[in-house]
Design an enzyme around this catalytic site. Structure first.
Site, short mmCIF file in Angstrom:
data_model
loop_
_atom_site.label_atom_id
_atom_site.label_comp_id
_atom_site.label_asym_id
_atom_site.label_seq_id
_atom_site.Cartn_x
_atom_site.Cartn_y
_atom_site.Cartn_z
N ASP A 1 47.08 31.25 36.42
CA ASP A 1 46.28 30.21 35.78
C ASP A 1 47.24 29.19 35.17
OD1 ASP A 1 43.78 29.23 34.78
OD2 ASP A 1 44.06 30.30 32.90
N ARG B 1 35.60 44.59 36.76
CA ARG B 1 36.80 44.78 37.60
C ARG B 1 36.46 45.47 38.91
NH1 ARG B 1 41.34 43.61 34.47
NH2 ARG B 1 41.28 44.20 32.28
N ASP C 1 38.62 40.67 35.19
CA ASP C 1 37.61 41.07 34.22
C ASP C 1 37.17 39.93 33.32
OD1 ASP C 1 40.14 40.93 32.71
OD2 ASP C 1 38.95 41.79 31.07
N ASP D 1 47.07 39.19 39.97
CA ASP D 1 45.69 38.93 40.40
C ASP D 1 45.42 37.43 40.49
OD1 ASP D 1 45.88 38.63 37.63
OD2 ASP D 1 44.13 39.85 37.16
N LYS E 1 45.06 29.24 40.70
CA LYS E 1 44.25 28.15 40.13
C LYS E 1 45.19 26.99 39.83
CE LYS E 1 40.47 30.18 37.38
NZ LYS E 1 40.08 30.56 35.99
#
Ligand code: IMP
Ligand code: MG
Length: 182
Positions: free
Chosen positions: A103, A165, A159, A100, A131
């Protein structure tokens, strides 16, 4: 209405759908003549994976694993544990890990290292969101949906405390929601 917790919509449902179609077309071309095994990291990537799979015009298989970080503290050790492993062997398979959001990169780096040991025919990554400003470890992303700023995002699988979600878009969560605890 829980949407009152959303500061703004960052990526609309229509923009996500358009990008997912493009990614599906790219995968259809790049994996032509082969079968593709999509591996989703639960739970966040489930929404993206099922939409993406339907945009690929090739034989596509699904499998899922669940991993989590050891420490939830501000300073992550980078260690992750497997909570649920795959249900099949991947040796000789063309594997695309579907994530998803990337990071720090620790989760994905660990999962890739683990999967590489199982001798897939190929191993690539497709992340809906990247990101890049938060990256702590270099990890190659082969397909990226959108680059996003360093804000806390929810929706389309993402989430906060297991909520949001099911929002059809990616939105920025109001900081008071996570600053205020429950
Ligand atoms: P990493 O190991 O730091 O790259 O962790 C990636 C994981 O952190 C994702 O799969 C998400 O579960 C979670 N995550 C990172 N950023 C966000 C965010 O903005 N919203 C929701 N979950 C996030
Ligand atoms: Mg995740």
């Amino acid at each position: 209405m829980f949407e009152k917790d959303i500061e703004r919509v960052l990526i609309s449902a229509a923009d996500i759908a358009a990008r997912v179609r493009e990614l599906g077309a790219a995968l259809t071309e790049d994996y032509a003549g082969r079968e593709l095994l999509l591996i989703g990291l639960l739970k966040g990537s489930a929404v993206f994976l099922t939409d993406l799979g339907r945009q690929v015009s090739l034989p596509v298989y699904y499998d899922f694993m669940s991993v989590s970080s050891y420490g939830q503290g501000a300073v992550s050790s980078g260690e992750v544990i497997i909570k649920k492993d795959l249900s099949q062997t991947i040796e000789g398979c063309h594997v695309l890990v579907v994530e998803d959001i990337v990071d720090t990169g620790y989760t994905l780096a660990h999962v890739l290292e683990l999967l590489a040991q199982r001798k897939p025919a190929s191993l690539k990554v497709c992340a809906l969101l990247d990101k890049p400003s938060c990256r702590k470890i270099t990890v190659g992303l082969d397909y990226i949906g959108f680059s996003v700023p360093d804000e806390f995002l929810v929706g389309y699988g993402l989430d906060y405390a297991q909520r949001y979600r099911n929002l059809p878009y990616v939105g920025v969560l109001k900081p008071e929601v996570y600053r205020g605890g429950q």
